[in-house]
Write an enzyme that holds these catalytic residues in place. Structure first.
Site, short mmCIF file in Angstrom:
data_model
loop_
_atom_site.label_atom_id
_atom_site.label_comp_id
_atom_site.label_asym_id
_atom_site.label_seq_id
_atom_site.Cartn_x
_atom_site.Cartn_y
_atom_site.Cartn_z
N PHE A 228 -0.14 -7.99 -15.19
CA PHE A 228 -0.87 -6.93 -15.91
C PHE A 228 -2.37 -7.20 -15.98
CE2 PHE A 228 3.49 -6.65 -17.57
CZ PHE A 228 3.76 -5.32 -17.31
N ASN B 82 0.94 1.31 -15.94
CA ASN B 82 -0.23 1.82 -15.21
C ASN B 82 -0.31 3.34 -15.28
OD1 ASN B 82 -1.44 -0.55 -14.54
ND2 ASN B 82 -0.56 -0.71 -12.51
N LYS C 176 6.14 -1.89 -15.13
CA LYS C 176 4.82 -2.06 -14.52
C LYS C 176 4.26 -0.70 -14.07
CE LYS C 176 1.23 -3.54 -12.54
NZ LYS C 176 0.47 -4.62 -12.12
N SER D 208 4.19 -8.58 -6.70
CA SER D 208 3.66 -7.31 -6.19
C SER D 208 4.29 -6.16 -6.97
CB SER D 208 4.02 -7.12 -4.72
OG SER D 208 3.53 -8.17 -3.95
N CYS E 116 -4.45 -0.17 -8.12
CA CYS E 116 -3.14 0.05 -8.74
C CYS E 116 -2.87 1.46 -9.25
CB CYS E 116 -2.96 -0.92 -9.89
SG CYS E 116 -2.65 -2.58 -9.31
N PHE E 117 -3.83 2.04 -9.98
CA PHE E 117 -3.49 3.27 -10.71
C PHE E 117 -2.95 4.36 -9.79
CE2 PHE E 117 -6.22 2.66 -14.79
CZ PHE E 117 -5.35 1.67 -15.18
N GLN E 118 -3.74 4.70 -8.77
CA GLN E 118 -3.31 5.80 -7.91
C GLN E 118 -2.00 5.45 -7.21
OE1 GLN E 118 -6.08 8.24 -5.87
NE2 GLN E 118 -5.07 7.92 -3.91
N PRO F 182 0.82 -1.22 0.00
CA PRO F 182 0.00 0.00 0.00
C PRO F 182 0.85 1.27 0.00
CG PRO F 182 0.01 -1.04 2.17
CD PRO F 182 0.76 -1.95 1.27
C1 UDX Z 1 -1.45 -6.75 -4.18
C2 UDX Z 1 -0.99 -5.35 -4.47
O1 UDX Z 1 -2.08 -4.47 -4.26
C3 UDX Z 1 -0.50 -5.18 -5.86
O2 UDX Z 1 0.15 -3.96 -6.03
C4 UDX Z 1 0.49 -6.21 -6.16
O3 UDX Z 1 0.81 -6.14 -7.52
C5 UDX Z 1 0.05 -7.59 -5.76
O4 UDX Z 1 -0.44 -7.63 -4.43
P1 UDX Z 1 -3.79 -7.79 -4.46
O5 UDX Z 1 -3.59 -9.24 -4.68
O6 UDX Z 1 -4.94 -7.14 -5.14
O7 UDX Z 1 -2.57 -6.98 -4.99
O8 UDX Z 1 -3.76 -7.45 -2.88
P2 UDX Z 1 -4.57 -8.10 -1.73
O9 UDX Z 1 -5.89 -8.58 -2.24
O10 UDX Z 1 -4.51 -7.13 -0.59
O11 UDX Z 1 -3.73 -9.40 -1.32
C6 UDX Z 1 -2.54 -9.44 -0.63
C7 UDX Z 1 -2.57 -10.63 0.34
O12 UDX Z 1 -1.29 -10.79 0.94
C8 UDX Z 1 -3.58 -10.48 1.47
O13 UDX Z 1 -4.49 -11.56 1.46
C9 UDX Z 1 -2.71 -10.52 2.75
O14 UDX Z 1 -3.32 -11.18 3.84
C10 UDX Z 1 -1.48 -11.27 2.27
N1 UDX Z 1 -0.26 -11.04 3.06
C11 UDX Z 1 0.17 -9.78 3.30
C12 UDX Z 1 0.45 -12.12 3.56
O15 UDX Z 1 0.06 -13.27 3.38
N2 UDX Z 1 1.61 -11.90 4.23
C13 UDX Z 1 2.06 -10.65 4.50
O16 UDX Z 1 3.11 -10.50 5.13
C14 UDX Z 1 1.32 -9.56 4.02
C1 UDX Z 2 -5.20 -1.91 -13.95
C2 UDX Z 2 -4.44 -2.22 -15.25
O1 UDX Z 2 -5.37 -2.15 -16.35
C3 UDX Z 2 -3.81 -3.59 -15.16
O2 UDX Z 2 -3.03 -3.85 -16.33
C4 UDX Z 2 -2.93 -3.65 -13.94
O3 UDX Z 2 -2.38 -4.95 -13.78
C5 UDX Z 2 -3.71 -3.29 -12.69
O4 UDX Z 2 -4.33 -2.00 -12.85
P1 UDX Z 2 -7.55 -2.58 -12.91
O5 UDX Z 2 -7.28 -1.47 -11.96
O6 UDX Z 2 -7.91 -3.91 -12.36
O7 UDX Z 2 -6.26 -2.82 -13.83
O8 UDX Z 2 -8.74 -2.16 -13.91
P2 UDX Z 2 -8.82 -1.19 -15.19
O9 UDX Z 2 -9.67 -1.85 -16.19
O10 UDX Z 2 -7.49 -0.74 -15.65
O11 UDX Z 2 -9.64 0.07 -14.63
C6 UDX Z 2 -9.10 0.96 -13.67
C7 UDX Z 2 -10.05 2.10 -13.44
O12 UDX Z 2 -10.10 2.97 -14.58
C8 UDX Z 2 -11.50 1.69 -13.20
O13 UDX Z 2 -12.06 2.48 -12.17
C9 UDX Z 2 -12.17 1.93 -14.52
O14 UDX Z 2 -13.55 2.16 -14.40
C10 UDX Z 2 -11.44 3.19 -14.96
N1 UDX Z 2 -11.47 3.40 -16.42
C11 UDX Z 2 -10.90 2.48 -17.25
C12 UDX Z 2 -12.05 4.56 -16.93
O15 UDX Z 2 -12.56 5.40 -16.18
N2 UDX Z 2 -12.04 4.76 -18.28
C13 UDX Z 2 -11.46 3.86 -19.14
O16 UDX Z 2 -11.47 4.12 -20.35
C14 UDX Z 2 -10.88 2.69 -18.62
#
Ligand code: UDX
Ligand code: UDX
Length: 486
Positions: free
Chosen positions: A184, A246, A242, A153, A298-300, A115
């Site tokens: 991705f 994004n 990466k 990550s 991811c984006f922000q 985060p």
């Molecule tokens: C996360 C990140 O947001 C993203 O930037 C990265 O690319 C991949 O990991 P996401 O899978 O969406 O993406 O996150 P989240 O759903 O929060 O899952 C992370 C998991 O890791 C959680 O279930 C958490 O419990 C676990 N975790 C975290 C561990 O098992 N061990 C740790 O020490 C910390």
């Molecule tokens: C994004 C990237 O697309 C992906 O490659 C990366 O691994 C993680 O981050 P994700 O955040 O899951 O994926 O969804 P995405 O489809 O990219 O949408 C992100 C946000 O942008 C959403 O809130 C979506 O509604 C918004 N969006 C997307 C728009 O407002 N306009 C668009 O044209 C496309």
């Protein structure tokens, strides 16, 4: 397809038929730390495509693991249930046995959350790497053989170096290899993206051992991805790519959202502008949909991370350039709330406002950084009563996001769009769920307070039809009817 590469079968039969039922002796073991939106689906795909590899997904969160082992998976993704069912218990396992699985695996994916820091140096910009660091320390403690450690990550550039340093200081003389293999996939289309990725990116050290580790990981993906789509680079290029991918995607949305504001002033239609510019093959048509603002995990985070990196490396102009993508997105979300306020005679106090959609996009139950959170907060600040409906997001999640209790007086959790809209002054479409298109808007109109407003934050609905019914309609980036234009 070389599904059987390296497959050792207990009874020596042909693996091409009925492999899901066969008893398989794994030739390689993979473990993934972090059973989240990235780790869960990615490992399910590897396990489904590579029955000869045993895949263990481990997580500290026992509830999450229990959900992965149940019929109610912790995340909603089209097609994910089938994928998990296909491999779970065969060569895909979910558990909390972090140390055992690290010990027994050849390849360890790190997919824990990273985060944005909320405190100290780099607060609100830099990534908080404490989970990545603690995983590196656990690997160093537990491993008794050299491992391939894969960063899944999204992390700041040169994190691999930090992981290597921790491993090097504690690794009992073992030569571990750290690879970068960013994911991705987009939520809502994760299974499709994983099964047919545009590309797989793998970065490694440019040494003999590093290149060998890269080749090992390439051979895993090559079970279902053609080699020309598997790009290999040095570690830093992969890590940076990466963030940059994004940032470019987010920048397109902020760019079109900035134009949406201009369209509203000038009478141009942002969807028409997007179509006109997107048909230039140099620009392309994707990621040009104006909206209430982008969300997602991811984006922000990644753009802020890029901004922090540029600042850190003494590039303030580059940092400011990318920071503007976030500033524009924040502005767009608040602009939407202000538009609602203005249209409702500058007060929403005590008025019922229906919120359709709380997830950050359709086909996911994920709400991280969802525009709906910001819009609801703005409305609650103005003392509106909001009634929220989302087909997949739970009440508990909405309460967490809005920092409220389930019995909060000003918030109602509706079980349908129709219920949310009943008695409302306005209906706000904040997620583009397909089901919203098919609603009975005649009936909804009858049940709303007049003038009945629809604020379409996704340009999803048929506005001509809605206006014929009697609604007043605002849609991001669309020409405004005379009486509402300001
Ligand atoms: C996360 C990140 O947001 C993203 O930037 C990265 O690319 C991949 O990991 P996401 O899978 O969406 O993406 O996150 P989240 O759903 O929060 O899952 C992370 C998991 O890791 C959680 O279930 C958490 O419990 C676990 N975790 C975290 C561990 O098992 N061990 C740790 O020490 C910390
Ligand atoms: C994004 C990237 O697309 C992906 O490659 C990366 O691994 C993680 O981050 P994700 O955040 O899951 O994926 O969804 P995405 O489809 O990219 O949408 C992100 C946000 O942008 C959403 O809130 C979506 O509604 C918004 N969006 C997307 C728009 O407002 N306009 C668009 O044209 C496309």
């Amino acid at each position: 397809m070389p599904l059987c590469d390296g497959l050792h079968l207990a009874s020596g039969y042909n693996c091409s038929a009925n492999w899901p039922q066969l008893k398989v002796i794994p030739t390689m073991r993979i473990c993934c730390i972090g059973a989240g939106y990235v780790g869960g689906p990615t490992m399910a795909m590897i396990a489904a495509q590579c029955p000869h590899i045993r895949v263990d997904v481990v997580d500290l969160n026992a509830d999450r693991i229990a959900a992965w082992n149940s019929d109610e998976l912790p995340i909603y993704e089209p097609g994910l249930d089938d994928l998990v069912r296909q491999a779970r218990g065969r060569n895909l396992f979910f558990s909390t046995a972090v140390k055992e699985c690290i010990h027994d695996s050849d390849i360890i994916f790190v997919s824990v959350n990273t985060p944005t820091k909320t405190f100290g140096v780099g607060a609100h910009k830099a990534a908080d790497l404490r989970f990545v660091e603690s995983v590196a320390r656990t690997i160093a403690e537990v491993a008794e053989e050299p491992k391939i450690i894969v960063e899944k990550s999204t992390i700041p550039v040169r994190t691999a170096q930090a992981i290597q340093a921790i491993l090097g200081a504690n690794a009992k003389g073992l030569q571990h290899q750290v690879l970068s293999n960013p994911e991705f996939l987009a939520e809502g289309t994760a299974v499709k993206d994983l099964s047919k990725p545009d590309r797989i990116l793998i970065g490694g050290e440019q040494t003999e051992a590093g290149l060998a580790a890269v080749e090992t990981l390439v051979s895993v993906y090559a079970n279902w991805v053609s080699r020309d789509r598997i790009l290999t680079t040095n570690l830093w290029s992969s890590e940076l790519s990466k963030l940059v991918a994004n940032a470019f995607l987010a920048q397109r949305i902020s760019s079109i959202n900035s134009i949406s504001a201009l369209c509203e002033k000038t009478g141009a239609d942002v969807d028409e502008v997007a179509r006109a510019i997107g048909s230039d093959s140099r620009i392309g048509s994707k990621f040009l949909k104006a909206s209430v603002g982008f969300g997602g995990s991811c984006f922000q985070k990644d753009v802020l991370n890029l901004v922090y990196l540029c600042g850190h490396f003494g590039l303030p102009e580059v940092a400011a350039y990318w920071d503007q993508v976030i500033i524009m997105n924040d502005w767009q979300k608040h602009r939407f709330s202000e538009r609602v306020l203005r249209a409702l005679f500058n007060t929403v106090t005590g008025k019922r406002i229906a919120i359709l959609g709380f997830a950050f996009k359709k086909d996911t139950n994920d709400t991280r950084e969802s525009a709906a959170i910001y819009v609801c907060r703005d409305l609650l600040e103005e003392r509106a009563n909001v009634s929220i409906y989302d087909p997949k997001v739970t009440t508990a999640q909405i309460c967490k996001d809005l920092a409220i209790q389930a019995d909060e007086q000003n918030v109602e959790f509706s079980t349908s769009a129709v219920q949310a809209a009943k008695g409302a002054h306005a209906l706000l479409v904040l997620t583009e769920w397909d089901e919203f298109r098919a609603l009975d808007f005649e009936a909804i109109y009858q049940a709303m307070v007049k003038p009945a407003w629809i604020f379409d934050g996704r340009s999803l609905l048929d506005h001509t039809k809605l206006r014929q019914i009697g609604f007043k309609v605002y849609s991001v980036g669309k020409p405004l009817p005379q009486e509402t234009a300001t």
